[in-house]
Design a protein around this motif. Structure first.
Motif, PDB file in Angstrom:
ATOM      1  N   SER A 190      -5.896  -2.428  19.386  1.00 55.97           N
ATOM      2  CA  SER A 190      -6.595  -3.180  18.337  1.00 55.97           C
ATOM      3  C   SER A 190      -5.623  -3.593  17.238  1.00 55.97           C
ATOM      4  O   SER A 190      -4.507  -3.069  17.122  1.00 55.97           O
ATOM      5  CB  SER A 190      -7.729  -2.345  17.739  1.00 55.97           C
ATOM      6  OG  SER A 190      -7.202  -1.205  17.070  1.00 55.97           O
ATOM      7  N   GLY A 191      -6.076  -4.516  16.427  1.00 61.48           N
ATOM      8  CA  GLY A 191      -5.322  -4.975  15.269  1.00 61.48           C
ATOM      9  C   GLY A 191      -6.278  -5.585  14.267  1.00 61.48           C
ATOM     10  O   GLY A 191      -7.497  -5.606  14.486  1.00 61.48           O
ATOM     11  N   ALA A 192      -5.753  -6.093  13.165  1.00 60.79           N
ATOM     12  CA  ALA A 192      -6.583  -6.684  12.122  1.00 60.79           C
ATOM     13  C   ALA A 192      -6.043  -8.059  11.760  1.00 60.79           C
ATOM     14  O   ALA A 192      -4.827  -8.301  11.791  1.00 60.79           O
ATOM     15  CB  ALA A 192      -6.629  -5.792  10.884  1.00 60.79           C
ATOM     16  N   VAL A 193      -6.952  -8.967  11.413  1.00 63.70           N
ATOM     17  CA  VAL A 193      -6.571 -10.319  11.030  1.00 63.70           C
ATOM     18  C   VAL A 193      -5.966 -10.290   9.628  1.00 63.70           C
ATOM     19  O   VAL A 193      -6.553  -9.748   8.695  1.00 63.70           O
ATOM     20  CB  VAL A 193      -7.787 -11.263  11.064  1.00 63.70           C
ATOM     21  CG1 VAL A 193      -7.387 -12.673  10.650  1.00 63.70           C
ATOM     22  CG2 VAL A 193      -8.415 -11.267  12.456  1.00 63.70           C
ATOM     23  N   ARG A 194      -4.784 -10.878   9.510  1.00 62.68           N
ATOM     24  CA  ARG A 194      -4.122 -10.954   8.213  1.00 62.68           C
ATOM     25  C   ARG A 194      -4.655 -12.145   7.417  1.00 62.68           C
ATOM     26  O   ARG A 194      -5.429 -12.965   7.935  1.00 62.68           O
ATOM     27  CB  ARG A 194      -2.605 -11.057   8.409  1.00 62.68           C
ATOM     28  CG  ARG A 194      -2.022  -9.871   9.188  1.00 62.68           C
ATOM     29  CD  ARG A 194      -0.503  -9.910   9.210  1.00 62.68           C
ATOM     30  NE  ARG A 194       0.040 -10.981  10.039  1.00 62.68           N
ATOM     31  CZ  ARG A 194       0.296 -10.893  11.341  1.00 62.68           C
ATOM     32  NH1 ARG A 194      -0.004  -9.759  11.999  1.00 62.68           N
ATOM     33  NH2 ARG A 194       0.822 -11.897  12.016  1.00 62.68           N
ATOM     34  N   GLN A 195      -4.256 -12.246   6.144  1.00 64.39           N
ATOM     35  CA  GLN A 195      -4.734 -13.337   5.297  1.00 64.39           C
ATOM     36  C   GLN A 195      -4.360 -14.695   5.867  1.00 64.39           C
ATOM     37  O   GLN A 195      -5.044 -15.690   5.617  1.00 64.39           O
ATOM     38  CB  GLN A 195      -4.193 -13.189   3.881  1.00 64.39           C
ATOM     39  CG  GLN A 195      -4.838 -12.047   3.097  1.00 64.39           C
ATOM     40  CD  GLN A 195      -4.412 -12.033   1.649  1.00 64.39           C
ATOM     41  OE1 GLN A 195      -3.384 -12.585   1.279  1.00 64.39           O
ATOM     42  NE2 GLN A 195      -5.203 -11.392   0.818  1.00 64.39           N
ATOM     43  N   SER A 196      -3.299 -14.753   6.618  1.00 61.97           N
ATOM     44  CA  SER A 196      -2.869 -16.009   7.240  1.00 61.97           C
ATOM     45  C   SER A 196      -3.736 -16.401   8.429  1.00 61.97           C
ATOM     46  O   SER A 196      -3.633 -17.517   8.940  1.00 61.97           O
ATOM     47  CB  SER A 196      -1.414 -15.871   7.703  1.00 61.97           C
ATOM     48  OG  SER A 196      -1.305 -14.857   8.707  1.00 61.97           O
TER      49      SER A 196
ATOM     50  N   ARG B 219      -3.439 -14.737  11.209  1.00 63.76           N
ATOM     51  CA  ARG B 219      -2.681 -14.234  12.343  1.00 63.76           C
ATOM     52  C   ARG B 219      -2.959 -12.747  12.582  1.00 63.76           C
ATOM     53  O   ARG B 219      -3.409 -12.031  11.685  1.00 63.76           O
ATOM     54  CB  ARG B 219      -1.183 -14.428  12.099  1.00 63.76           C
ATOM     55  CG  ARG B 219      -0.751 -15.847  11.786  1.00 63.76           C
ATOM     56  CD  ARG B 219      -0.731 -16.721  13.007  1.00 63.76           C
ATOM     57  NE  ARG B 219       0.246 -16.248  13.986  1.00 63.76           N
ATOM     58  CZ  ARG B 219       0.365 -16.742  15.222  1.00 63.76           C
ATOM     59  NH1 ARG B 219      -0.467 -17.694  15.631  1.00 63.76           N
ATOM     60  NH2 ARG B 219       1.272 -16.273  16.055  1.00 63.76           N
ATOM     61  N   PHE B 220      -2.679 -12.304  13.785  1.00 60.48           N
ATOM     62  CA  PHE B 220      -2.778 -10.879  14.103  1.00 60.48           C
ATOM     63  C   PHE B 220      -1.745 -10.552  15.175  1.00 60.48           C
ATOM     64  O   PHE B 220      -1.213 -11.448  15.860  1.00 60.48           O
ATOM     65  CB  PHE B 220      -4.179 -10.505  14.600  1.00 60.48           C
ATOM     66  CG  PHE B 220      -4.586 -11.186  15.879  1.00 60.48           C
ATOM     67  CD1 PHE B 220      -4.175 -10.699  17.121  1.00 60.48           C
ATOM     68  CD2 PHE B 220      -5.383 -12.323  15.859  1.00 60.48           C
ATOM     69  CE1 PHE B 220      -4.543 -11.329  18.303  1.00 60.48           C
ATOM     70  CE2 PHE B 220      -5.740 -12.966  17.038  1.00 60.48           C
ATOM     71  CZ  PHE B 220      -5.327 -12.474  18.262  1.00 60.48           C
ATOM     72  N   THR B 221      -1.474  -9.263  15.343  1.00 62.91           N
ATOM     73  CA  THR B 221      -0.600  -8.780  16.408  1.00 62.91           C
ATOM     74  C   THR B 221      -1.220  -7.539  17.022  1.00 62.91           C
ATOM     75  O   THR B 221      -1.642  -6.628  16.303  1.00 62.91           O
ATOM     76  CB  THR B 221       0.806  -8.442  15.876  1.00 62.91           C
ATOM     77  OG1 THR B 221       1.394  -9.621  15.300  1.00 62.91           O
ATOM     78  CG2 THR B 221       1.702  -7.938  16.999  1.00 62.91           C
ATOM     79  N   VAL B 222      -1.312  -7.520  18.335  1.00 63.61           N
ATOM     80  CA  VAL B 222      -1.743  -6.324  19.064  1.00 63.61           C
ATOM     81  C   VAL B 222      -0.666  -6.030  20.111  1.00 63.61           C
ATOM     82  O   VAL B 222       0.126  -6.913  20.468  1.00 63.61           O
ATOM     83  CB  VAL B 222      -3.118  -6.522  19.735  1.00 63.61           C
ATOM     84  CG1 VAL B 222      -4.214  -6.616  18.686  1.00 63.61           C
ATOM     85  CG2 VAL B 222      -3.121  -7.784  20.602  1.00 63.61           C
ATOM     86  N   ASN B 223      -0.647  -4.805  20.577  1.00 63.51           N
ATOM     87  CA  ASN B 223       0.410  -4.389  21.512  1.00 63.51           C
ATOM     88  C   ASN B 223      -0.155  -4.086  22.892  1.00 63.51           C
ATOM     89  O   ASN B 223      -1.041  -3.236  23.038  1.00 63.51           O
ATOM     90  CB  ASN B 223       1.144  -3.149  20.977  1.00 63.51           C
ATOM     91  CG  ASN B 223       1.978  -3.474  19.757  1.00 63.51           C
ATOM     92  OD1 ASN B 223       2.586  -4.539  19.666  1.00 63.51           O
ATOM     93  ND2 ASN B 223       1.995  -2.552  18.796  1.00 63.51           N
ATOM     94  N   ALA B 224       0.373  -4.819  23.876  1.00 66.55           N
ATOM     95  CA  ALA B 224       0.039  -4.533  25.273  1.00 66.55           C
ATOM     96  C   ALA B 224       1.095  -3.593  25.856  1.00 66.55           C
ATOM     97  O   ALA B 224       2.224  -3.527  25.358  1.00 66.55           O
ATOM     98  CB  ALA B 224      -0.024  -5.825  26.080  1.00 66.55           C
ATOM     99  N   GLN B 225       0.722  -2.887  26.895  1.00 68.15           N
ATOM    100  CA  GLN B 225       1.655  -1.950  27.542  1.00 68.15           C
ATOM    101  C   GLN B 225       1.305  -1.904  29.032  1.00 68.15           C
ATOM    102  O   GLN B 225       0.391  -1.177  29.430  1.00 68.15           O
ATOM    103  CB  GLN B 225       1.552  -0.561  26.908  1.00 68.15           C
ATOM    104  CG  GLN B 225       2.664   0.383  27.311  1.00 68.15           C
ATOM    105  CD  GLN B 225       2.631   1.670  26.485  1.00 68.15           C
ATOM    106  OE1 GLN B 225       1.618   2.006  25.860  1.00 68.15           O
ATOM    107  NE2 GLN B 225       3.737   2.399  26.479  1.00 68.15           N
TER     108      GLN B 225
END
Length: 353
Positions: free
Chosen positions: A307-313, A315-321
């Motif tokens: 999971s991740g969170a949406v930034r003010q821009s 955009r978001f980043t989540v990590n796959a493995q």
């Protein structure tokens, strides 16, 4: 009031409750110059129906420790907090009380408290604040000077309720829309039977008595329809039943928005167990909304693996493995958040090596 500026408030409490009781302000100490010795109400019980108001004389004895000429016309507002009952209003205020006798340092202020049907319930005087009501615009007002004052019982009947029907129900980005506002009598479920004056607002006029907004009258069915520009969908929309000084009622909303998600892995292949950042965005930038990285199990079962969170821009980043060798399907899912509908990205693939 743009969406990003009220997200914290939305997280803390329901929007309508916030605005009926006033927009949350930074906490401040009571005015050190204000001293209250007595607060009286002409009546301690009153009945009021529909869109009417019932006036009650309010009197304050006290003093303001100042010799500034500009303070000579200082107004005071009595504050009452709900102690029981089911009305939507949590706090009510008197109009600006004027000094009728004595001096600024030791005087008597008097004026009107207007009770509304939506106050329905019991209240108690909890303090007095320097006026005028709602001031200062753009500044941090003092908190009320606490005072243990008299109770007030309001019997409200035929309370007005405001509803809103947005067309289209989910407003696409860049598109205009319309809202059909309706004011009904909660006791009968029907219109009040007259043309009702109301204030339509977008952004600041929905939260502050700034003098903006559009004054309108409903038809005899209690409805009014307004067309809005595409840019208005990024702001708070409202219909307010304004009173003196606080609103009798109203409806405040952000229109529903589609959940449009895009996501792209930083690598299309990686050794098993390697972390692969996945970067993406959500249209409209719903700040701090959670997004979930999901991996396909079997033929149809999508399971969240990060999971991740949406930034003010936006955009978001989540990590796959990658967990095994082979082509692994992923997607990013946005659950319903604020006024945003659920959404999902296109499926993308990372090959485990």
């Amino acid at each position: 009031m743009r969406i990003k500026r009220v997200m914290a408030a939305l997280l803390a409490a329901p929007l309508v409750g916030l605005l009926l009781g006033g927009v949350p302000a930074a906490q401040a100490d009571p005015d050190p110059n204000l001293t209250i010795t007595a607060v009286t109400l002409e009546k301690t019980a009153i009945a009021v129906s529909g869109l009417n108001t019932a006036p009650i004389k309010a009197t304050v004895k006290g003093g303001y420790d100042s010799t500034e000429p500009g303070d000579e016309n200082l107004a005071l507002n009595v504050v009452l907090e709900r102690t029981g009952g089911t009305g939507p209003l949590k706090t009510i205020f008197s109009t600006d009380l004027k000094r009728l006798s004595g001096t600024l340092q030791n005087g008597v202020w008097s004026g009107t408290l207007n009770a509304t049907s939506t106050a329905n319930g019991t209240f108690k005087v909890t303090g007095v604040v320097t006026g005028p009501y709602g001031a200062p615009i753009g500044g941090t007002p003092y908190d009320a000077t606490p005072f243990d004052g008299p109770p007030l019982a309001v019997t409200g009947t035929h309370l007005p309720k405001v509803t809103a029907s947005v067309s289209p129900k989910v407003v696409p980005f860049g598109s205009p829309y319309s809202i059909r506002w309706a004011i009904i009598d909660t006791a009968t479920g029907k219109p009040h039977g007259s043309r009702i004056r109301a204030l339509l607002g977008v952004d600041v006029p929905c939260a502050e008595d700034s003098g903006g907004g559009e004054s309108v009258r409903t038809d005899t069915n209690g409805t009014v329809t307004k067309s809005y520009k595409a840019v208005d969908a990024d702001a708070l929309n409202c219909l307010r039943l304004t009173g003196a000084p606080y609103d009798i009622g109203g409806q405040w909303l952000f229109v529903a928005r589609p959940g449009i998600v895009s996501a792209t892995p930083s690598k299309t292949s990686a050794p098993v167990g390697t972390i692969v950042p996945v970067n993406g965005s959500v249209a409209g930038a719903p700040y701090n909304c959670k997004v979930w990285l999901q991996r396909l199990y079997g033929a149809t079962q999508w399971r969240s693996v990060g999971s991740g969170a949406v930034r003010q821009s936006g955009r978001f980043t989540v990590n796959a493995q990658p967990a095994y060798k082979g082509l692994i399907p992923y997607r990013v899912y946005l659950p319903a958040c604020y006024n945003y509908q659920p959404g999902v990205s296109k499926v993308f693939y990372i090959r485990g090596l």
